[in-house]
Design an enzyme around this catalytic site. Sequence first.
Site, short mmCIF file in Angstrom:
data_model
loop_
_atom_site.label_atom_id
_atom_site.label_comp_id
_atom_site.label_asym_id
_atom_site.label_seq_id
_atom_site.Cartn_x
_atom_site.Cartn_y
_atom_site.Cartn_z
N TYR A 173 0.85 -1.18 0.00
CA TYR A 173 0.00 0.00 0.00
C TYR A 173 0.89 1.24 0.00
O TYR A 173 1.39 1.67 1.03
CB TYR A 173 -0.93 0.02 1.22
CG TYR A 173 -1.88 -1.15 1.32
CD1 TYR A 173 -2.15 -1.97 0.22
CD2 TYR A 173 -2.51 -1.47 2.53
CE1 TYR A 173 -3.01 -3.05 0.32
CE2 TYR A 173 -3.38 -2.53 2.64
CZ TYR A 173 -3.62 -3.33 1.53
OH TYR A 173 -4.48 -4.39 1.63
N HIS A 187 -0.24 -12.18 1.22
CA HIS A 187 -1.19 -11.28 0.56
C HIS A 187 -1.90 -11.96 -0.62
O HIS A 187 -3.10 -11.80 -0.81
CB HIS A 187 -0.45 -10.03 0.08
CG HIS A 187 -1.32 -8.83 -0.08
ND1 HIS A 187 -0.82 -7.55 -0.12
CD2 HIS A 187 -2.66 -8.69 -0.22
CE1 HIS A 187 -1.81 -6.69 -0.27
NE2 HIS A 187 -2.93 -7.35 -0.34
N LEU A 191 -18.08 -2.97 2.70
CA LEU A 191 -19.06 -2.02 2.17
C LEU A 191 -19.05 -2.00 0.64
O LEU A 191 -19.48 -1.02 0.02
CB LEU A 191 -18.80 -0.62 2.73
CG LEU A 191 -18.94 -0.50 4.25
CD1 LEU A 191 -18.61 0.91 4.72
CD2 LEU A 191 -20.34 -0.90 4.71
N GLY A 192 -18.57 -3.10 0.05
CA GLY A 192 -18.60 -3.19 -1.41
C GLY A 192 -17.84 -2.07 -2.09
O GLY A 192 -18.29 -1.53 -3.10
N ARG A 193 -16.68 -1.71 -1.55
CA ARG A 193 -15.85 -0.62 -2.06
C ARG A 193 -16.62 0.70 -2.11
O ARG A 193 -16.43 1.51 -3.00
CB ARG A 193 -15.27 -0.97 -3.42
CG ARG A 193 -14.36 -2.18 -3.37
CD ARG A 193 -13.59 -2.42 -4.66
NE ARG A 193 -12.67 -3.51 -4.44
CZ ARG A 193 -13.00 -4.80 -4.54
NH1 ARG A 193 -14.22 -5.14 -4.89
NH2 ARG A 193 -12.11 -5.74 -4.31
N SER A 209 -22.27 2.02 1.19
CA SER A 209 -22.40 3.22 2.01
C SER A 209 -23.64 4.01 1.62
O SER A 209 -24.14 4.84 2.39
CB SER A 209 -21.17 4.10 1.87
OG SER A 209 -21.13 4.69 0.58
#
Length: 327
Positions: A56, A124, A206-208, A212
């Site tokens: 990242y 990963h 949250l499904g990307r 939301s």
Amino acid sequence: MEIRALGSQGLKVGAEGLGLMGMSAHYGAADEGESLATIDRALELGVTLLDTAEGYGPFRNEQLLGKALAGRRDAAVVATKTGVEFTDEGEFLGLNGSPEYIRRSADRSLRHLGTDHIDLYYLHRVDPDVPIEDSVGAMAELVAAGKVRHIGVCEAAASTIARAHAVHPLTAVQTEYSLFERGIEHDGVRDTLRDLGIGLVAYSPLGRGFLSGAITDPDDFAADDFRRTDPRFQGENFGRNMAVVDQVRRLAAEKGVTPSQLALAWTLRMGAVPIPGTKRRRYLEENAAATAVALTDADLVSIDAVAPHGAVSGDRYAPELMAALNG
């Protein structure tokens, strides 16, 4: 926040964790000051499992977490990942699950995190060119050396998880799991975790961002937001998936909670530790409040009716990234 056991190897974490990736990569610009304040607030709320990876940034996210935890390392359960190779200069080289790379990247992660141990160290992605027994064997050596306390794998098939666990007990498997992605309920992974006493850590719960309820147009994403290439946000898929979100939004309103809270409460009820990612305190606080949302059996029936397995259109990732899943 409730503290719960993650798996059966003795690790305990807050019922909900925090994914840090978006503070450094893939989701547009971030503000370091707000990111550090969000980590501070997470710890205040009892969110102890902080999830990062050397990839990242690369490296910037681990360094950010190290900065956030300076002087209070024991306040958090630090999870990071190996197996996606980068040079020290940050050049991406591909998958590498070799023992040599795992040992080298672990030492590099420890430097970037500013710590002498990693609480939960994941592979990963499974390297198809290296037997999983060799990769996990190297991770077991790190446990024996005191550099790592618990190990896990990400996005692995049920048979691979069983083979890995036979080499050294896995504490957790991290995989995508949400109302938008229920594949592990049908491919043997969830059953394998239950049978072997391995914890489930759900990323993208949250499904990307879909769940939301805040996403209305993928053109609103920043130019460097990877969701611009995510098949679920493309063309007709986007419209079909928004129809599912609308139904989730309706159920959330009937329950008196936000769509995010409903989605996270469902993931918690399914026995997972979700790690929703955010880089802002206000969303962190909304997400953390989901741990107090109780879902009845009737709620679960209603949720299953609007978001069953297969309801979502499009692959989880672009084709080149899908090829690295379920090793």
